[in-house]
Design a protein around this motif. Sequence first.
Motif, short mmCIF file in Angstrom:
data_model
loop_
_atom_site.label_atom_id
_atom_site.label_comp_id
_atom_site.label_asym_id
_atom_site.label_seq_id
_atom_site.Cartn_x
_atom_site.Cartn_y
_atom_site.Cartn_z
N ALA A 60 0.81 -1.23 0.00
CA ALA A 60 0.00 0.00 0.00
C ALA A 60 0.84 1.27 0.00
O ALA A 60 1.62 1.51 -0.92
CB ALA A 60 -0.96 -0.05 1.20
N ASP A 61 0.69 2.13 1.03
CA ASP A 61 1.36 3.43 1.06
C ASP A 61 2.87 3.30 0.97
O ASP A 61 3.54 4.17 0.40
CB ASP A 61 1.00 4.19 2.33
CG ASP A 61 -0.42 4.70 2.34
OD1 ASP A 61 -1.09 4.64 1.28
OD2 ASP A 61 -0.89 5.17 3.40
N ALA A 62 3.42 2.24 1.54
CA ALA A 62 4.88 2.06 1.52
C ALA A 62 5.39 1.67 0.14
O ALA A 62 6.59 1.65 -0.09
CB ALA A 62 5.30 1.02 2.55
N LEU A 63 4.49 1.37 -0.79
CA LEU A 63 4.84 1.17 -2.19
C LEU A 63 4.67 2.48 -2.97
O LEU A 63 5.59 2.95 -3.64
CB LEU A 63 3.97 0.08 -2.82
CG LEU A 63 4.11 -1.33 -2.24
CD1 LEU A 63 3.03 -2.23 -2.80
CD2 LEU A 63 5.49 -1.90 -2.54
N THR A 64 3.48 3.07 -2.86
CA THR A 64 3.18 4.29 -3.61
C THR A 64 4.15 5.42 -3.28
O THR A 64 4.52 6.22 -4.15
CB THR A 64 1.73 4.73 -3.32
OG1 THR A 64 0.84 3.75 -3.85
CG2 THR A 64 1.41 6.08 -3.94
N LEU A 65 4.58 5.48 -2.04
CA LEU A 65 5.48 6.54 -1.59
C LEU A 65 6.75 6.63 -2.41
O LEU A 65 7.34 7.70 -2.58
CB LEU A 65 5.82 6.27 -0.12
CG LEU A 65 6.72 7.26 0.60
CD1 LEU A 65 6.06 8.63 0.67
CD2 LEU A 65 7.03 6.77 2.00
N PHE A 66 7.19 5.49 -2.98
CA PHE A 66 8.46 5.44 -3.70
C PHE A 66 8.27 5.51 -5.22
O PHE A 66 9.17 5.12 -5.97
CB PHE A 66 9.22 4.17 -3.33
CG PHE A 66 9.72 4.17 -1.90
CD1 PHE A 66 10.93 4.77 -1.58
CD2 PHE A 66 8.96 3.58 -0.90
CE1 PHE A 66 11.39 4.78 -0.27
CE2 PHE A 66 9.41 3.59 0.42
CZ PHE A 66 10.63 4.19 0.74
N ASP A 90 8.47 7.82 -7.41
CA ASP A 90 9.46 8.59 -8.15
C ASP A 90 10.89 8.23 -7.79
O ASP A 90 11.84 8.83 -8.32
CB ASP A 90 9.24 10.09 -7.91
CG ASP A 90 7.88 10.55 -8.42
OD1 ASP A 90 7.48 10.09 -9.51
OD2 ASP A 90 7.22 11.34 -7.73
N ARG A 91 11.05 7.27 -6.92
CA ARG A 91 12.40 6.88 -6.47
C ARG A 91 12.41 5.40 -6.07
O ARG A 91 12.75 5.06 -4.93
CB ARG A 91 12.84 7.74 -5.30
CG ARG A 91 11.72 7.98 -4.28
CD ARG A 91 12.16 8.74 -3.07
NE ARG A 91 11.00 9.06 -2.25
CZ ARG A 91 11.06 9.36 -0.96
NH1 ARG A 91 12.22 9.35 -0.33
NH2 ARG A 91 9.97 9.66 -0.27
N PRO A 92 12.01 4.52 -6.98
CA PRO A 92 11.92 3.10 -6.62
C PRO A 92 13.24 2.52 -6.16
O PRO A 92 13.28 1.61 -5.32
CB PRO A 92 11.43 2.43 -7.90
CG PRO A 92 11.75 3.39 -9.01
CD PRO A 92 11.62 4.75 -8.39
N GLY A 93 14.36 3.06 -6.66
CA GLY A 93 15.65 2.56 -6.25
C GLY A 93 15.89 2.70 -4.75
O GLY A 93 16.57 1.87 -4.14
N GLU A 117 2.47 -0.27 -11.37
CA GLU A 117 2.82 0.64 -12.46
C GLU A 117 3.63 1.83 -11.93
O GLU A 117 4.52 2.34 -12.61
CB GLU A 117 1.56 1.12 -13.17
CG GLU A 117 1.81 2.04 -14.36
CD GLU A 117 2.61 1.38 -15.48
OE1 GLU A 117 3.36 2.10 -16.17
OE2 GLU A 117 2.51 0.14 -15.66
N ARG A 118 3.33 2.25 -10.70
CA ARG A 118 4.09 3.38 -10.13
C ARG A 118 5.54 3.00 -9.86
O ARG A 118 6.45 3.81 -10.02
CB ARG A 118 3.42 3.84 -8.84
CG ARG A 118 2.07 4.50 -9.05
CD ARG A 118 1.33 4.73 -7.74
NE ARG A 118 -0.09 4.91 -8.00
CZ ARG A 118 -1.06 4.36 -7.27
NH1 ARG A 118 -0.77 3.62 -6.22
NH2 ARG A 118 -2.32 4.57 -7.60
N LEU A 119 5.76 1.77 -9.42
CA LEU A 119 7.12 1.32 -9.08
C LEU A 119 7.88 0.80 -10.29
O LEU A 119 9.11 0.93 -10.36
CB LEU A 119 7.06 0.21 -8.03
CG LEU A 119 6.87 0.61 -6.58
CD1 LEU A 119 6.87 -0.65 -5.71
CD2 LEU A 119 7.96 1.56 -6.11
N PHE A 120 7.14 0.20 -11.22
CA PHE A 120 7.77 -0.46 -12.38
C PHE A 120 7.11 0.04 -13.66
O PHE A 120 6.47 -0.73 -14.38
CB PHE A 120 7.63 -1.98 -12.27
CG PHE A 120 8.15 -2.56 -10.99
CD1 PHE A 120 9.51 -2.77 -10.78
CD2 PHE A 120 7.28 -2.90 -9.96
CE1 PHE A 120 9.99 -3.30 -9.60
CE2 PHE A 120 7.74 -3.43 -8.76
CZ PHE A 120 9.10 -3.64 -8.58
#
Length: 274
Positions: free
Chosen positions: A127-133, A135-138, A158-161
Amino acid sequence: MTPINDPVTWQSRLPWPGAGTHKHARGRLGVVSGGALSTGAGRLAARAGLRIGAGLVKVFCPPEAASILAPTLEAVMLASFASADQLASLAQPMDAVVIGPAAGLTEATAANVASLGRTGAALVIDADALTLFRDRPGDLFACLDRDDVLTPHKGEFERLFPGLLAEGREAAAAGAAARAGAVVVLKGDATVIAAPDGRCVVNGNGSPWLATAGSGDVLAGMIGGLLAQHMDSFDAACAAVWMHADAARRFGPGLIAEDLPELIPGVLGQLYPG
């Protein structure tokens, strides 16, 4: 062709207590709660983790949420933290920790993820701990190891990858697991579970009754509860996804997320070798 997620492949590795087992031997699960107005998701995850067999479950919450949570928890324990370092200290004895459900899209959540990544506990990131990143998945991937599990739905994925879904769900999940260096559970009507070592399955018993708020929080807690019992992360994700769907099938129309943890004993009973 990608294999179907079948209990035959992981049932023999489910963790069952023996006659001399005590609660600490069954694993310790932590769940990070959101703030005072966002405690329900954490409670759902914690109860699911307890129901699936973790011997001890503790919710970690911001100080302002403690008075909200304390009257609602019984077997689940509670501790509050005021900083990421304090959270890491509280989580140090845990075998697994769930973070993300209603955690908040704040820098405090990012700091909490990073601090938990240094504890050695197996993490379930949702959830939030995924969406939060987004713009900076690394930054997220740097916190992970092969024992950790990411549980995105399509939008979070899609936001992370970005762009990976164009390759198809199975290829996308496999590519994401390799990129993140962790197990990826790409949720949907045919959930895909992929590991960084190349293992990949498609879940075949999905239920439309899971399309209800909070069901993903329960799944995160189920995965976390199995990780706390030292089940292999890929097997734990496969088992939890299948059992989550089987629980929904048993209930049928009218299912809400609060029903799911109470259905876990019946699913476990069906799988119990004794």
